[in-house]
Design an enzyme around this catalytic site. Structure first.
Site, PDB file in Angstrom:
ATOM      1  N   ASP A  47       0.882  -1.165   0.000  1.00  0.00           N
ATOM      2  CA  ASP A  47       0.000   0.000   0.000  1.00  0.00           C
ATOM      3  C   ASP A  47       0.920   1.215   0.000  1.00  0.00           C
ATOM      4  OD1 ASP A  47      -1.662   2.165   0.590  1.00  0.00           O
ATOM      5  OD2 ASP A  47      -2.945   1.005   1.930  1.00  0.00           O
ATOM      6  N   SER A  52       1.187  12.249 -15.646  1.00  0.00           N
ATOM      7  CA  SER A  52       0.060  12.252 -16.573  1.00  0.00           C
ATOM      8  C   SER A  52       0.102  13.527 -17.394  1.00  0.00           C
ATOM      9  CB  SER A  52      -1.258  12.209 -15.781  1.00  0.00           C
ATOM     10  OG  SER A  52      -2.367  12.451 -16.610  1.00  0.00           O
ATOM     11  N   TYR A  75      -6.735  15.321  -8.875  1.00  0.00           N
ATOM     12  CA  TYR A  75      -5.911  14.477  -9.735  1.00  0.00           C
ATOM     13  C   TYR A  75      -4.854  15.306 -10.451  1.00  0.00           C
ATOM     14  CZ  TYR A  75      -4.615  10.979 -13.184  1.00  0.00           C
ATOM     15  OH  TYR A  75      -3.904  10.100 -13.962  1.00  0.00           O
ATOM     16  N   LYS A  91      -0.734  15.019  -9.890  1.00  0.00           N
ATOM     17  CA  LYS A  91       0.162  14.635 -10.980  1.00  0.00           C
ATOM     18  C   LYS A  91       1.130  15.762 -11.331  1.00  0.00           C
ATOM     19  CE  LYS A  91      -1.165  10.410 -11.743  1.00  0.00           C
ATOM     20  NZ  LYS A  91      -0.250   9.265 -11.560  1.00  0.00           N
TER      21      LYS A  91
END
Length: 273
Positions: free
Chosen positions: A61, A146, A159, A163
């Site tokens: 994890d 990304s 998000y 990134k």
């Protein structure tokens, strides 16, 4: 077969499926011993078993520092070295369905959840990889960011933020390792629309699938989805000894989207990192 990674040992996070699984397969083909890590134990073990005696599964994890301590200690005990880390594990924040992730309505707990996996996980991975690679004095850390780390996304603020932070932290790690006199390189890969399981609910399996696929990549100059294997090919280069002068760099795998497209992105679009 060039066997570009013969004698190397790698950790790949979030490797049970998608981009991580493609990287694991290619690394094993190129002679690397791969620790497939994930929190999806069933898929992770299945993948590792399919790769033969040059792969094994470990539960990791990425949000938990004690997991990183355990995994890196076990790898050093079993293999004596760590040569490559691919920080691939990531979430979009939409795994459980539609959630408001715009800058005005995103809940703080949802913001934190995305950053804990996408950013804290990368921070911890880099931290323990540097320590594990220090004895050998060399290694390659590859962070999967990304396209969303390079442009804003109104509907996926957490998000995009996470990134973007991965992109910047990659450069910090690269500079730190150089300052330390280590030949530990750190680079980031920035995929756009990569065809991974994340897309399947949107694409469906009926006769309209091809039309929906075409619509989703209409603004991509190459007019198609990228494949996980195309991201894996870049990771292979960065992991290999052919890239020993590449550090602190970023590599877009986006079908030409950032070459000058006027389109403003409105949703998460990397498909699995």
């Amino acid at each position: 077969m060039d066997n570009k990674l013969t004698s190397k040992t790698a950790i790949i996070t979030g490797a049970a499926q998608g981009i991580g699984a493609a990287i694991a397969r290619l690394f094993v083909q190129e002679g690397c011993f791969v620790y497939v890590t994930d929190i999806n134990d069933e898929l992770g073990r299945t993948l590792a078993n399919s790769l033969g005696d040059r792969a094994t599964y470990l539960r990791l994890d990425v949000r938990r520092e004690d997991d990183w301590q355990r995994v890196t200690a076990q790898i050093l005990k079993e293999r004596g070295r760590l040569d490559v880390l691919v920080n691939n594990a990531g979430i979009t924040g939409f795994e459980q369905g539609a959630v408001r992730h715009d800058p005005e309505h995103a809940r703080l707990e949802d913001w934190h959840a995305v950053h804990q996996t996408n950013l804290d996980g990368v921070f911890l991975g880099c931290k323990y990889a540097i320590r594990a690679m220090r004895n050998a004095g060399a290694g390659s850390i590859i962070n999967i960011s990304s396209r969303s780390g390079l442009v804003g996304i109104p509907g996926a603020a957490a998000y995009a933020s996470s990134k973007g932070a991965v992109r910047n932290h990659t450069k910090t790690v690269a500079l730190y390792c150089a300052e330390q006199g280590l030949k530990v390189r750190c680079n980031s890969i920035h995929p756009a629309a990569i065809l991974t399981p994340m897309w399947e609910p949107m694409l469906g399996t009926d006769e309209g699938r091809e039309e929906r696929m075409a619509a989703l990549v209409r603004d991509t100059p190459l007019r198609r989805f990228g494949m996980p294997e195309e991201v894996a090919a870049m990771a292979l280069l960065l992991a290999s000894d052919e890239a020993t002068y590449i550090t602190g760099s970023e590599f877009n795998i986006d079908g030409g989207l950032l070459a000058g497209s006027p389109v403003t992105p409105t949703q998460v679009d990397d498909g699995g990192a």
